[in-house]
Design a protein around this motif. Sequence first.
Motif, mmCIF file in Angstrom:
data_model
loop_
_atom_site.group_PDB
_atom_site.id
_atom_site.type_symbol
_atom_site.label_atom_id
_atom_site.label_comp_id
_atom_site.label_asym_id
_atom_site.label_seq_id
_atom_site.Cartn_x
_atom_site.Cartn_y
_atom_site.Cartn_z
ATOM 1 N N UNK B 54 -71.561 15.655 -36.777
ATOM 2 C CA UNK B 54 -70.092 15.544 -36.744
ATOM 3 C C UNK B 54 -69.453 16.926 -36.842
ATOM 4 N N UNK B 55 -70.095 17.779 -37.671
ATOM 5 C CA UNK B 55 -69.573 19.130 -37.838
ATOM 6 C C UNK B 55 -69.699 19.903 -36.508
ATOM 7 N N UNK B 56 -70.866 19.730 -35.865
ATOM 8 C CA UNK B 56 -71.080 20.387 -34.573
ATOM 9 C C UNK B 56 -70.039 19.912 -33.577
ATOM 10 N N UNK B 57 -69.794 18.600 -33.581
ATOM 11 C CA UNK B 57 -68.818 18.018 -32.667
ATOM 12 C C UNK B 57 -67.417 18.567 -32.954
ATOM 13 N N UNK B 58 -67.096 18.691 -34.254
ATOM 14 C CA UNK B 58 -65.776 19.204 -34.645
ATOM 15 C C UNK B 58 -65.597 20.645 -34.196
ATOM 16 N N UNK B 59 -66.668 21.444 -34.381
ATOM 17 C CA UNK B 59 -66.593 22.848 -33.931
ATOM 18 C C UNK B 59 -66.404 22.910 -32.414
ATOM 19 N N UNK B 61 -65.202 20.683 -30.423
ATOM 20 C CA UNK B 61 -63.878 20.188 -30.047
ATOM 21 C C UNK B 61 -62.812 21.250 -30.307
ATOM 22 N N UNK B 62 -62.907 21.924 -31.463
ATOM 23 C CA UNK B 62 -61.888 22.924 -31.776
ATOM 24 C C UNK B 62 -61.995 24.128 -30.836
ATOM 25 N N UNK B 63 -63.238 24.479 -30.462
ATOM 26 C CA UNK B 63 -63.401 25.586 -29.504
ATOM 27 C C UNK B 63 -62.782 25.196 -28.158
ATOM 28 N N UNK B 64 -63.043 23.972 -27.753
ATOM 29 C CA UNK B 64 -62.504 23.496 -26.479
ATOM 30 C C UNK B 64 -60.984 23.518 -26.488
ATOM 31 N N UNK B 65 -60.383 23.124 -27.605
ATOM 32 C CA UNK B 65 -58.920 23.110 -27.714
ATOM 33 C C UNK B 65 -58.379 24.543 -27.630
ATOM 34 N N UNK B 66 -59.022 25.459 -28.360
ATOM 35 C CA UNK B 66 -58.570 26.863 -28.360
ATOM 36 C C UNK B 66 -58.674 27.451 -26.956
ATOM 37 N N UNK B 67 -59.809 27.185 -26.304
ATOM 38 C CA UNK B 67 -60.004 27.700 -24.938
ATOM 39 C C UNK B 67 -58.956 27.112 -23.996
ATOM 40 N N UNK B 68 -58.707 25.831 -24.150
ATOM 41 C CA UNK B 68 -57.727 25.149 -23.308
ATOM 42 C C UNK B 68 -56.342 25.738 -23.463
ATOM 43 N N UNK B 69 -55.933 25.928 -24.732
ATOM 44 C CA UNK B 69 -54.594 26.456 -25.003
ATOM 45 C C UNK B 69 -54.469 27.895 -24.483
ATOM 46 N N UNK B 70 -55.503 28.707 -24.766
ATOM 47 C CA UNK B 70 -55.418 30.114 -24.362
ATOM 48 C C UNK B 70 -55.443 30.257 -22.843
ATOM 49 N N UNK B 71 -56.206 29.411 -22.154
ATOM 50 C CA UNK B 71 -56.229 29.505 -20.679
ATOM 51 C C UNK B 71 -54.879 29.127 -20.097
ATOM 52 N N UNK B 72 -54.223 28.149 -20.729
ATOM 53 C CA UNK B 72 -52.881 27.761 -20.275
ATOM 54 C C UNK B 72 -51.917 28.931 -20.483
ATOM 55 N N UNK B 73 -52.095 29.590 -21.654
ATOM 56 C CA UNK B 73 -51.215 30.708 -22.004
ATOM 57 C C UNK B 73 -51.395 31.879 -21.030
ATOM 58 N N UNK B 74 -52.651 32.207 -20.713
ATOM 59 C CA UNK B 74 -52.916 33.375 -19.855
ATOM 60 C C UNK B 74 -52.683 33.092 -18.367
#
Lengths: 179, 117
Positions: B54-59, B61-74
């Motif tokens: 679950x911890x691996x999944x949470x990490x 997921x959070x990486x995916x969210x950060x990447x998603x947000x930053x790619x939208x931003x850039x």
Amino acid sequence: MHLDDQDILTLFTTKGKEQIAFGHLVNKYQERVYWHIRKMVINHEDANDVTQNTFIKVWKGLPKFKKEANLFTWMYRIATNETLNFIKANKRRVAQSIEDIQIENRKDDSFFSGEEIEAKLYKAIGTLPDKQKLVFNMKYFEELKYREIAEILGGSVGSLKASYHHAQKKIEAHLTNND
Amino acid sequence: MKTTNEHMENEFPTLEKLKTVKGMKTPQGFFDSLSTSIMEQTVEQPKQKKISIYRVFAYAASIAIVVGISSTFFFGSDTQSTPELFGEMTVNEYLEDFSEIDLELEDALQFDEIAMN
């Protein structure tokens, strides 16, 4: 030479000495606790497991133990609860252990020895209800005072006396009727 | 007055006789091994770090969210404007637009020449 309970408790509260204190406690009480449990569950391996569980609970509970209380009574109460929980969860197994007390070939049994009448005694005790069995064992074998039994099991001294008397009657009858 | 033992002897003679029996026994040296076994269980084992799925999944997921947000931003402004400015414009439309500008420029130059003369 065993340390006094209060000395054990004082040692336990000294930082870094917890295990030494607990070692004294185990050495002082392990036999009494074991036999208290063994008389109830009969089987040696089961008694061994329950005794170990009891002492682990004692170890975990010791930091919260209040010095004013009686250490021996508190430990006996934990042992009794552990035993009753074990019996409840393993009714058939315990009943089988009582049944297995060898009357014939008892000398080949590595965990039971003695005369036929002794085996009959344990079988007779096995027929008692759990609470009555506890009262009987604590009074008859362990020779605890009624006040101590009352502290461990709860209930009044009067009711414990009555319970013990009934148990004696039943066992005596069982022993004499099955000769 | 009868003592408890005397009372027991009279009422429960068999039980009184058996009071000293110890029919049950334990294996030799059992209590030495029992105390050792108990003490071993009190030694705190160093906690092994367990990797929870679950911890691996949470990490992840959070990486995916950060990447998603930053790619939208850039890259967000480029990707949004491109189709509006160029993506929907055909080559011919583009050339027509520029040719209109050229024509306007030519007209302006001609007007200047007339004015000068």
